[in-house]
Design an enzyme around this catalytic site. Structure first.
Site, short mmCIF file in Angstrom:
data_model
loop_
_atom_site.label_atom_id
_atom_site.label_comp_id
_atom_site.label_asym_id
_atom_site.label_seq_id
_atom_site.Cartn_x
_atom_site.Cartn_y
_atom_site.Cartn_z
CG HIS A 59 -2.04 -1.09 1.19
ND1 HIS A 59 -3.13 -0.82 1.88
CD2 HIS A 59 -1.96 -2.38 0.64
CE1 HIS A 59 -3.82 -2.00 1.76
NE2 HIS A 59 -3.15 -2.94 0.95
CD GLU A 61 -1.44 4.57 3.54
OE1 GLU A 61 -2.51 5.35 3.60
OE2 GLU A 61 -1.50 3.82 2.79
CB SER A 84 -9.48 7.36 4.91
OG SER A 84 -9.45 6.92 6.23
CB CYS A 86 -6.83 0.16 4.43
SG CYS A 86 -5.08 -0.54 4.33
CB CYS A 89 -2.19 1.70 6.10
SG CYS A 89 -1.54 1.05 4.45
#
Length: 152
Positions: A59, A61, A84, A86, A89
């Site tokens: 991901h 992040e 935002s 998940c 993360c």
């Protein structure tokens, strides 16, 4: 840690947006992120690479966090993300004690940022129109890939 001012938040978000665009140009999911030190130094940046790397854990992040390398502590750092985070993360933020998360938008996906706030992480939600438009276009044009990304 002082509260984040909007001008700095938007400047840092631009780094994450550039990453999201890069991911989209590579045929991936347009989510970008960046990790900043307490003094404002960019530690790492990255974008969602699930498609490009055939790695479901990559991901945005996670990519930014890995690019930052080992830090003695993550207290006082800020994770900036176009969307935002998940639960995966959000867990990364909690696990390593990242103090603040700047979020481009939560209209297309409302991840774990409320939970993070409940646990003392400062949340700065910008409701950025460019981030919203980029994700809405992607979701409209690639619904199966989007649903795969969010675990639907």
């Amino acid at each position: 840690m002082d509260p984040m001012d909007q001008a700095t938040a938007r400047t840092w978000l631009a780094t994450a947006v550039a990453e999201a665009r890069a991911g989209l140009a590579e045929g991936g999911i347009p989510i970008g992120a960046a990790l900043y030190s307490p003094d404002g130094t960019l530690l790492g940046r990255g974008h969602n690479r699930r498609v490009q790397d055939d790695d479901p854990s990559m991901h945005a992040e996670t990519s930014a966090f890995r690019a930052a390398g080992r830090q003695r502590s993550y207290r006082g750092t800020t994770m900036v993300t176009t969307l935002s985070p998940c639960w995966y993360c959000s867990g990364l933020v909690r696990q390593f004690g990242i103090s603040r998360v700047v979020i481009g938008e939560a209209a297309t996906f409302h991840g774990g940022h409320d939970w993070l706030a409940e646990h003392g992480v400062e949340i700065v939600l910008l409701d950025d129109p460019e981030c919203v438009a980029m994700m809405r276009d992607f979701i409209k044009n690639h619904p199966a890939l989007w649903n795969e990304d969010i675990g639907e």
